[in-house]
Enzyme design. Structure first.
Site, PDB file in Angstrom:
ATOM      1  N   ASN A 170       0.826  -1.208   0.000  1.00 31.53           N
ATOM      2  CA  ASN A 170       0.000   0.000   0.000  1.00 31.53           C
ATOM      3  C   ASN A 170       0.857   1.254   0.000  1.00 31.53           C
ATOM      4  OD1 ASN A 170      -2.649  -0.675  -0.131  1.00 31.53           O
ATOM      5  ND2 ASN A 170      -3.040  -0.549   2.056  1.00 31.53           N
ATOM      6  N   THR A 171       2.100   1.118   0.470  1.00 29.00           N
ATOM      7  CA  THR A 171       2.986   2.284   0.504  1.00 29.00           C
ATOM      8  C   THR A 171       3.115   2.894  -0.894  1.00 29.00           C
ATOM      9  OG1 THR A 171       4.164   1.322   2.363  1.00 29.00           O
ATOM     10  CG2 THR A 171       5.302   3.075   1.181  1.00 29.00           C
ATOM     11  N   GLY A 177       2.826  12.943   1.617  1.00 25.28           N
ATOM     12  CA  GLY A 177       4.194  13.044   2.108  1.00 25.28           C
ATOM     13  C   GLY A 177       4.308  12.398   3.475  1.00 25.28           C
ATOM     14  N   HIS A 370     -11.447   7.551   3.487  1.00 25.08           N
ATOM     15  CA  HIS A 370     -10.772   8.731   2.933  1.00 25.08           C
ATOM     16  C   HIS A 370     -11.800   9.471   2.084  1.00 25.08           C
ATOM     17  CE1 HIS A 370      -8.110  11.292   0.664  1.00 25.08           C
ATOM     18  NE2 HIS A 370      -7.100  10.930   1.418  1.00 25.08           N
ATOM     19  N   GLU A 383      -4.497  14.044  -0.808  1.00 19.83           N
ATOM     20  CA  GLU A 383      -4.816  15.165   0.067  1.00 19.83           C
ATOM     21  C   GLU A 383      -3.927  16.371  -0.265  1.00 19.83           C
ATOM     22  OE1 GLU A 383      -6.085  13.684   3.797  1.00 19.83           O
ATOM     23  OE2 GLU A 383      -4.783  15.075   4.843  1.00 19.83           O
ATOM     24  N   ARG A 386      -5.583  19.323  -1.844  1.00 15.01           N
ATOM     25  CA  ARG A 386      -6.248  20.278  -0.946  1.00 15.01           C
ATOM     26  C   ARG A 386      -5.214  21.092  -0.170  1.00 15.01           C
ATOM     27  NH1 ARG A 386      -9.562  16.677   2.419  1.00 15.01           N
ATOM     28  NH2 ARG A 386      -8.544  14.986   1.301  1.00 15.01           N
ATOM     29  N   ARG A 407      -9.904  13.517   8.073  1.00 15.53           N
ATOM     30  CA  ARG A 407     -10.503  12.690   7.027  1.00 15.53           C
ATOM     31  C   ARG A 407     -11.891  12.185   7.411  1.00 15.53           C
ATOM     32  NH1 ARG A 407      -5.098   9.303   5.297  1.00 15.53           N
ATOM     33  NH2 ARG A 407      -4.250  10.986   4.033  1.00 15.53           N
ATOM     34  N   HIS A 510      -9.794   3.342   3.514  1.00 16.81           N
ATOM     35  CA  HIS A 510      -8.415   3.724   3.238  1.00 16.81           C
ATOM     36  C   HIS A 510      -7.409   3.090   4.183  1.00 16.81           C
ATOM     37  CE1 HIS A 510      -5.170   5.953   1.657  1.00 16.81           C
ATOM     38  NE2 HIS A 510      -5.008   6.722   2.711  1.00 16.81           N
ATOM     39  N   HIS A 511      -7.631   3.253   5.489  1.00 19.77           N
ATOM     40  CA  HIS A 511      -6.596   2.824   6.434  1.00 19.77           C
ATOM     41  C   HIS A 511      -7.239   2.067   7.582  1.00 19.77           C
ATOM     42  CE1 HIS A 511      -2.448   3.422   8.015  1.00 19.77           C
ATOM     43  NE2 HIS A 511      -3.047   3.230   9.179  1.00 19.77           N
ATOM     44  N   GLU A 540       1.352  -0.489   9.233  1.00 19.16           N
ATOM     45  CA  GLU A 540      -0.110  -0.536   9.327  1.00 19.16           C
ATOM     46  C   GLU A 540      -0.626  -1.809   9.986  1.00 19.16           C
ATOM     47  OE1 GLU A 540      -2.124   0.522   5.670  1.00 19.16           O
ATOM     48  OE2 GLU A 540      -4.099   0.199   6.575  1.00 19.16           O
ATOM     49  N   ARG A 550      -6.648   8.467  11.327  1.00 19.46           N
ATOM     50  CA  ARG A 550      -5.258   8.798  11.002  1.00 19.46           C
ATOM     51  C   ARG A 550      -5.187  10.120  10.243  1.00 19.46           C
ATOM     52  NH1 ARG A 550      -2.154   8.468   6.749  1.00 19.46           N
ATOM     53  NH2 ARG A 550      -3.315   6.930   5.523  1.00 19.46           N
ATOM     54  N   GLY A 553      -0.357  11.895   6.113  1.00 16.78           N
ATOM     55  CA  GLY A 553       1.081  12.108   6.301  1.00 16.78           C
ATOM     56  C   GLY A 553       1.638  11.331   7.482  1.00 16.78           C
ATOM     57  N   VAL A 556       3.180   7.446   6.633  1.00 20.26           N
ATOM     58  CA  VAL A 556       4.583   7.343   6.209  1.00 20.26           C
ATOM     59  C   VAL A 556       5.501   7.590   7.407  1.00 20.26           C
ATOM     60  CG1 VAL A 556       6.335   8.199   4.620  1.00 20.26           C
ATOM     61  CG2 VAL A 556       3.978   7.973   3.840  1.00 20.26           C
TER      62      VAL A 556
HETATM   63  P1  ADP Z   1       3.152  -0.744   5.491  1.00 23.57           P
HETATM   64  O1  ADP Z   1       2.678   0.590   5.014  1.00 23.57           O
HETATM   65  O2  ADP Z   1       2.799  -1.022   6.885  1.00 23.57           O
HETATM   66  O3  ADP Z   1       4.584  -0.991   5.139  1.00 23.57           O
HETATM   67  P2  ADP Z   1       2.269  -2.014   3.075  1.00 23.57           P
HETATM   68  O4  ADP Z   1       0.893  -2.346   2.675  1.00 23.57           O
HETATM   69  O5  ADP Z   1       2.967  -0.920   2.349  1.00 23.57           O
HETATM   70  O6  ADP Z   1       2.293  -1.788   4.641  1.00 23.57           O
HETATM   71  O7  ADP Z   1       3.183  -3.300   2.894  1.00 23.57           O
HETATM   72  C1  ADP Z   1       2.859  -4.546   3.459  1.00 23.57           C
HETATM   73  C2  ADP Z   1       3.335  -5.627   2.499  1.00 23.57           C
HETATM   74  O8  ADP Z   1       3.234  -6.892   3.143  1.00 23.57           O
HETATM   75  C3  ADP Z   1       2.495  -5.716   1.233  1.00 23.57           C
HETATM   76  O9  ADP Z   1       3.321  -5.604   0.107  1.00 23.57           O
HETATM   77  C4  ADP Z   1       1.833  -7.085   1.330  1.00 23.57           C
HETATM   78  O10 ADP Z   1       1.636  -7.710   0.093  1.00 23.57           O
HETATM   79  C5  ADP Z   1       2.849  -7.854   2.176  1.00 23.57           C
HETATM   80  N1  ADP Z   1       2.278  -9.036   2.834  1.00 23.57           N
HETATM   81  C6  ADP Z   1       1.070  -9.122   3.456  1.00 23.57           C
HETATM   82  N2  ADP Z   1       0.872 -10.363   3.928  1.00 23.57           N
HETATM   83  C7  ADP Z   1       1.985 -11.086   3.602  1.00 23.57           C
HETATM   84  C8  ADP Z   1       2.384 -12.443   3.801  1.00 23.57           C
HETATM   85  N3  ADP Z   1       1.595 -13.305   4.441  1.00 23.57           N
HETATM   86  N4  ADP Z   1       3.586 -12.833   3.323  1.00 23.57           N
HETATM   87  C9  ADP Z   1       4.399 -11.966   2.657  1.00 23.57           C
HETATM   88  N5  ADP Z   1       4.064 -10.686   2.426  1.00 23.57           N
HETATM   89  C10 ADP Z   1       2.888 -10.238   2.897  1.00 23.57           C
END
Ligand code: ADP
Length: 577
Positions: A170-171, A177, A370, A383, A386, A407, A510-511, A540, A550, A553, A556
């Site tokens: 999700n990042t 930012g 969101h 965001e 805005r 939000r 969203h979150h 997350e 949340r 910003g 991150v």
């Molecule tokens: P954060 O913002 O907390 O770093 P993200 O959503 O950016 O969270 O990244 C979490 C990552 O973990 C995602 O790419 C997701 O596909 C991966 N993920 C979730 N479950 C598993 C799992 N069981 N094994 C390996 N990767 C996983």
């Protein structure tokens, strides 16, 4: 989705072809609505596909890249065009298949026999393999990659697992930012009122005081160091802006206004490369290994292997559960059927894995909507628009709320409007300064016109009412006071530079603010209130930092600050320091 796929235009072009001992080589193109033109070269004869290459595509490298590698490789391995899509890169995968088909037609080869689905690995037996490392990180999003870099910098040997075909999670979708307080960049810009104390206060107020104060304090106190560290590893965020629901300017953005998530993931991957960390993509962790009450590794698999990975410490960085409707609806049934901005890997795995061995959770029912999500594409409209001065207008052509409120407040206000939607309005000045607007415009999300009245017509709202609202807003900006709704940030520049743009938005999931219970050292806490030895979590997947809502910003900030703490502490634990 069907509608979007329908827009994919297969375009066969005359690129010429060459015949070799191993078949005929020709190129074909297709157009994906997100990534633009895709050109693919295929070498084949009537029975065999020998080679497939993606010659060009315009999708972001982090998403299009894996599709451009894996779809052609599968076509050759399984001798078919009917290969699996790369998850979350569906449109690029479909366009690659279309372009390959067009290349076959161009080569004078009937594509029909190659349109039959063949059995792919994953449908077959997997072989067992054992691996070991000091620190095992599950999830290669922002928190996981930060932890990986930090643990390696501390001397640990690291394995990173990622269930998707590409890293970033999700990042990659984080468009704004990173909030931080009392940074050297704020000081250099003469911003002295954004202190650690005000940041804590704004975060607690934004989260309706439900946040874990100790975690918020840790985040705020370590945010300046995190910004400096990002700069050290080649990921500077020098542009400072306000964000919704805060009283001061905490947001730090990339210099060129590009989306922060993709920027950070690409920079961190470059550092991982230097540190010889190669995340194992398409590899899903399915179980945590526990011996004598300590976490000592995990079980995982990819298409061809069953891995048993022994580790000195494990960091769960699997992100949230905003794509797991069963889990979300078990806490909030009203979310059933809502649009989500989350990638499909936000499936809550880390919470499931850790609670299976006794971990506690907090705030699981706190799920954020969101306010600015384009419903047809589930695309989040950042965001930052805005922050830079965009406003929200309802179907009657008038503003209806403080568009820079938190939000949850803006989402609730929007849901009360006729049709439960709003238009986000911005101008050419914002387009020139916010690189992320290109994808909204190129993706066909915007309507545009040279006058307020013209834009109103495109939006289907009353032109006179809309033009009056715009003039009123511009006057509020000139006066520096929004008497109507009390908006007090993102009010520095008016919306007077034609052409004007509007995107229709409604709230979307969203979150997920809740998740695993951690302490300020990122140890995962069990249901009895004790630390689970060997298990750390960041990002997350954890709960408590954001409370009931949340602030933009802060995701991150959360992943970088707690990712660094998890990396440092897991390495120290694993190396017996
Ligand atoms: P954060 O913002 O907390 O770093 P993200 O959503 O950016 O969270 O990244 C979490 C990552 O973990 C995602 O790419 C997701 O596909 C991966 N993920 C979730 N479950 C598993 C799992 N069981 N094994 C390996 N990767 C996983």
């Amino acid at each position: 989705m069907k509608k979007i796929l329908g827009i994919i235009l297969a375009v066969s072009m005359l690129f010429g072809m060459t015949a070799t001992a191993e078949g005929v080589t020709a190129q074909g193109t297709a157009i994906s609505p997100i990534g633009g033109e895709v050109v693919v070269e295929v070498t084949a004869d009537a029975n065999t596909i020998y080679d497939v290459k993606v010659i060009s595509h315009n999708e972001t490298p982090s998403i299009g890249g894996p599709a451009a590698e894996s779809v052609p490789a599968d076509m050759v391995e399984y001798n078919t065009l009917a290969v699996d899509d790369v998850t979350n890169a569906t449109l690029t995968s479909v366009a690659i298949r279309e372009a390959a088909k067009n290349a076959l037609i161009e080569a004078g080869i009937d594509p029909t026999p190659f349109e039959v689905k063949k059995e792919q690995a994953g449908d077959t037996e997997r072989t067992a393999e054992e691996l070991s490392c000091d620190v095992l990180i599950i999830g290669a999003g922002g928190a996981g990659l930060t932890a990986a870099v930090k643990a390696a910098q501390e001397g640990a040997n690291v394995i990173v697992l990622e269930q998707m075909a590409f890293v970033g999670g999700n990042t990659l979708k984080a468009t704004g930012g990173m909030n931080a307080a009392s940074t050297h960049l704020q000081a250099a810009a003469g911003i002295t009122d954004s202190t650690v104390e005000t940041f804590i206060e704004d975060t607690m107020n934004g989260g309706h005081q439900k946040n874990d104060l100790a975690l918020v304090t840790t985040m705020a106190e370590n945010s300046a160091e995190a910004i400096a560290w990002l700069e050290e590893i080649g990921a500077p965020l020098p542009k400072i802006a306000p964000t919704g629901g805060t009283t001061h300017k905490y947001l730090h953005e990339p210099e060129d206004g590009s989306a922060v998530g993709n920027f950070l993931v690409e920079k961190m991957m470059a550092v991982c490369d230097q540190l010889n960390i190669k995340p194992m993509t398409n590899t899903e962790a399915t179980e945590l290994l526990v011996e004598d009450g300590k976490v000592v590794g995990a079980v995982a698999h990819d298409k061809k292997h069953d891995y048993t990975i022994r580790a000195g410490a494990v960091i769960v960085a699997t992100g949230g559960f905003g794509a797991n409707f069963d889990l979300m609806c078990s806490y909030d049934p009203s979310l059933n059927g809502a649009v989500t901005t989350n990638h499909s890997g936000a499936d809550g795995d880390g919470i499931i894995l850790a609670t299976a061995i006794g971990a506690d959770t907090v705030d699981m029912d706190q799920i954020q909507l969101h306010p600015t999500v384009h419903q047809e594409t589930s695309m989040l409209i950042t965001e930052s628009l805005r922050s830079a001065g965009a406003i929200l207008i309802n179907a009657d052509g008038v503003r209806f709320t403080n568009d820079m409120s938190t939000r949850d407040a803006v989402s609730q206000a929007e849901l009360k409007q006729p049709g439960s939607f709003a238009w986000i309005i911005f101008d050419q000045r914002i387009v020139d300064h916010q690189k992320s607007t290109a994808k909204y415009i190129n993706g066909g999300l915007t309507v545009t016109a040279d006058t307020y009245e013209g834009l109103a017509e495109q939006m289907g709202v009353d032109p006179a009412a809309f033009a009056a609202s715009m003039e009123k807003w511009n006057a509020a900006v000139a006066a520096g006071v929004d008497e109507e709704f009390g908006r007090n940030n993102g009010i520095d520049e008016d919306l007077s530079q034609a052409p004007y743009y509007a995107i229709k938005v409604s709230p979307g999931i969203h979150h997920t603010m809740g998740g695993l219970k951690i302490d300020t050292d990122t140890h995962v806490i069990n249901t009895e209130g004790s630390i689970i030895d060997g298990l750390f979590a960041a990002g997350e997947v954890t709960g408590g930092v954001h409370g009931g809502n949340r602030i933009g910003g802060n995701a991150v900030c959360d992943i970088v600050v707690f990712g660094r703490i998890a990396g440092t502490n897991a390495a120290a634990y694993a190396l017996g320091k």
